[in-house]
Scaffold this active site. Structure first.
Site, short mmCIF file in Angstrom:
data_model
loop_
_atom_site.label_atom_id
_atom_site.label_comp_id
_atom_site.label_asym_id
_atom_site.label_seq_id
_atom_site.Cartn_x
_atom_site.Cartn_y
_atom_site.Cartn_z
N CYS A 170 2.10 3.49 9.94
CA CYS A 170 2.32 4.79 9.30
C CYS A 170 3.10 5.72 10.24
O CYS A 170 2.71 5.93 11.40
CB CYS A 170 0.98 5.43 8.92
SG CYS A 170 1.21 7.07 8.18
N GLY A 211 10.08 -3.93 2.36
CA GLY A 211 11.22 -3.04 2.58
C GLY A 211 12.41 -3.34 1.70
O GLY A 211 13.00 -4.42 1.79
N PRO A 264 0.83 -1.21 0.00
CA PRO A 264 0.00 0.00 0.00
C PRO A 264 0.87 1.25 0.00
O PRO A 264 1.83 1.33 0.76
CB PRO A 264 -0.79 -0.11 1.32
CG PRO A 264 -0.02 -1.07 2.17
CD PRO A 264 0.76 -1.96 1.26
C1 LIG Z 1 4.85 7.26 -0.84
C2 LIG Z 1 4.60 6.12 0.10
C3 LIG Z 1 3.36 5.95 0.65
C4 LIG Z 1 3.11 4.90 1.54
N1 LIG Z 1 1.85 4.73 2.03
C5 LIG Z 1 1.58 3.66 2.82
C6 LIG Z 1 0.25 3.40 3.26
O1 LIG Z 1 -0.71 4.11 2.92
N2 LIG Z 1 0.06 2.33 4.09
C7 LIG Z 1 1.10 1.51 4.47
O2 LIG Z 1 0.88 0.56 5.21
N3 LIG Z 1 2.35 1.72 4.05
C8 LIG Z 1 2.61 2.76 3.22
N4 LIG Z 1 3.87 2.93 2.75
C9 LIG Z 1 4.93 1.97 3.11
C10 LIG Z 1 5.07 0.86 2.05
O3 LIG Z 1 3.90 0.06 2.01
C11 LIG Z 1 6.29 -0.04 2.31
O4 LIG Z 1 6.08 -0.76 3.49
C12 LIG Z 1 7.58 0.76 2.43
O5 LIG Z 1 7.67 1.73 1.41
C13 LIG Z 1 8.82 -0.15 2.35
O6 LIG Z 1 8.86 -0.87 1.17
P1 LIG Z 1 9.69 -0.43 -0.16
O7 LIG Z 1 11.12 -0.24 0.24
O8 LIG Z 1 9.44 -1.59 -1.11
O9 LIG Z 1 9.10 0.84 -0.66
C14 LIG Z 1 4.14 3.99 1.88
C15 LIG Z 1 5.41 4.17 1.31
C16 LIG Z 1 5.65 5.20 0.43
C17 LIG Z 1 7.02 5.34 -0.18
#
Ligand SMILES: Cc1cc2nc3c(=O)[nH]c(=O)nc-3n(C[C@H](O)[C@H](O)[C@H](O)COP(=O)(O)O)c2cc1C
Length: 334
Positions: free
Chosen positions: A104, A205, A20
Site C-alpha cells: 500500500c 497491474g 483487493p
Molecule cells: C481504489 C483502489 C484501492 C486499492 N486497495 C488495495 C488494497 O486494499 N490492498 C492491496 O493490496 N491493493 C490495493 N489496491 C491495488 C490493487 O489491488 C492492484 O494491485 C492495482 O490497482 C493494480 O492493478 P489494476 O491495474 O488491475 O488496477 C487498490 C487499488 C485501487 C485502484
C-alpha cells in the site's frame, strides 16, 4: 492458460482473481465477480490493530457469506506481534487464506510503517511474515510492489524473503511507491520474480481486457492474474477473460437489459448489507462506473448522483438503459 491453481492447501478452479481494493471489494462486489468467474477474492486491507482492538469498522470488512468463498483476508500493520494476533483472529473467523499487505502506497499507512513501508525494512518484513506464518495453518500470501522508487527496486529480494518465511504465493503489482497508480506497471519484474522464487506468482497491474491476461501470462510465466480497476463497473470482465483464455472466444458485451439486471442485483446486495440509506449512497460510485462510456452516460450520472431512494434510482436506471437496447438514449428524458 486458464488453469486450476493451488495456493498452499487451497485448490482454485481457475487462476483469475479479483484484486483487493479499498472501498470497493466488499461482500456484494466480490459475490458478483464470482458469478462471472473470479475464483478467488480478497477483502480490502484490514488493519491488524483494528482487529486486535476490536474496532467495529475492521470487523465490517470481514463480513462474508457462503457464496463468498474462497475468501482471502488481507491484513496490514507494522508490528509482528499484532499481526500474529490478527492472523489468529482471522483464522478463527473462518477465512480461507490470509494475505499480508506490503504494497500500500498511501501516506497515512506508510507513516505507521505498514503497507509498502515494509519493503524498506526487510528485517521487519521477515519478522512479520514469520510471525503470521506461525499463527495460522491457512494458505498465506504476500502482496508487494516493485520497491520504493526506481533507485530502490527490491521486489526480488522481498519475494525471496517471503518464500523463505513460508508464504505460499506472492502477488506483485510492479509499480513503485513513488509511482502510486500512475505510469505503467513493469511486467518484466513479474517475470523476474517468477524466475527467482519457487512459490506461485500472481501478477497485478493494468489488466483491462482479456488479451492483457494472455499477454501477461505469456510474457512473465506468472501462475495467476489479478484484475483490479478493470473490473470496476465491469464484473463481466471475468466471463470475458475465462472464455478467451480457455477457448479463444469473446462473449458478447452485456446488453442494456443484462446490465440493468446486474445493477439491480448489486444494489440489492448493497442494501441488504448496509441498509437502505448507506446501501444507496455507497452504490453511487458503482453506478457511475457501470454507465461509463455509454451513450448519454454523463447526463444520466449528473441526475443519478442526486437520488437517495432505491426505487427512484432503479426507475431512473431502467428509463436510461432500456432505450439503449434499440440504440437510443433514455438520458434525453432526464
Ligand atoms: C481504489 C483502489 C484501492 C486499492 N486497495 C488495495 C488494497 O486494499 N490492498 C492491496 O493490496 N491493493 C490495493 N489496491 C491495488 C490493487 O489491488 C492492484 O494491485 C492495482 O490497482 C493494480 O492493478 P489494476 O491495474 O488491475 O488496477 C487498490 C487499488 C485501487 C485502484
Amino acid at each position: 492458460m486458464l488453469s486450476k491453481m493451488n495456493i498452499g492447501s487451497l485448490s482454485l478452479r481457475n487462476n483469475i482473481f479479483l484484486a483487493p481494493m479499498a472501498g470497493i471489494t466488499d461482500l456484494p462486489f466480490r459475490v458478483l465477480t464470482r458469478t462471472f468467474g473470479s475464483s478467488l477474492c480478497f477483502t480490502e486491507m484490514v488493519s491488524a490493530n483494528g482487529l486486535v482492538r476490536r474496532t467495529h469498522k475492521s470487523y465490517e470488512y470481514l463480513k462474508s457469506s457462503p457464496d463468498d468463498s474462497p475468501l482471502g483476508v488481507q491484513i496490514f500493520g507494522s508490528d509482528p506481534d499484532i499481526l500474529r494476533e490478527a492472523a489468529g483472529i482471522v483464522t478463527e473467523l473462518g477465512a480461507d487464506l490470509i494475505d499480508i499487505n506490503a504494497g500500500c502506497p498511501v501516506k497515512k499507512v506508510l507513516k505507521t510503517g505498514a503497507g509498502a513501508a515494509l519493503m524498506r525494512d526487510p528485517a521487519k518484513f521477515e519478522a512479520i511474515v514469520k510471525s503470521v506464518r506461525g499463527a495460522t495453518h491457512l494458505p498465506l500470501t504476500v502482496k508487494i510492489r516493485s520497491g520504493w522508487g526506481n533507485d530502490e527496486l527490491n521486489a526480488i529480494e522481498i519475494a525471496g524473503i517471503a518464500e523463505d518465511c513460508g508464504a505460499d504465493a506472492l502477488s506483485l503489482h510492479p509499480r513503485t511507491v513513488r509511482q502510486g497508480f500512475s505510469g505503467i506497471a513493469d511486467w518484466n519484474l513479474i517475470g523476474l520474480a517468477k524466475k527467482s522464487i519457487g512459490i506461485p506468482v500472481i501478477g497485478s497491474g493494468d489488466i483491462r481486457k482479456s488479451e492483457d491476461v494472455l499477454e501477461m501470462i505469456e510474457k512473465t510465466g506468472c501462475d495467476g492474474v489479478m484484475v483490479g480497476r478493470g473490473a470496476l463497473g465491469n464484473p463481466w470482465i471475468f466471463k470475458a477473460i475465462t472464455a478467451f483464455i480457455s477457448n479463444g472466444t469473446t462473449p458478447d458485451p452485456p446488453s442494456p437489459i443484462e446490465r440493468e439486471a446486474v445493477i439491480l442485483q448489486h444494489l440489492e446486495m448493497n442494501i441488504s448489507l448496509y441498509g437502505k440509506e448507506m446501501g444507496v449512497k455507497n452504490f453511487r460510485k458503482h453506478l457511475l462506473w457501470y454507465t461509463k462510456g455509454l451513450k448519454g452516460g454523463s447526463k444520466f450520472r449528473k441526475a443519478a448522483i442526486l437520488v437517495n431512494e432505491m426505487n427512484e434510482l432503479l426507475e431512473m436506471v431502467h428509463e436510461y438503459l432500456q432505450p439503449l437496447s434499440n440504440g437510443t438514449s433514455g438520458a434525453e428524458k432526464l
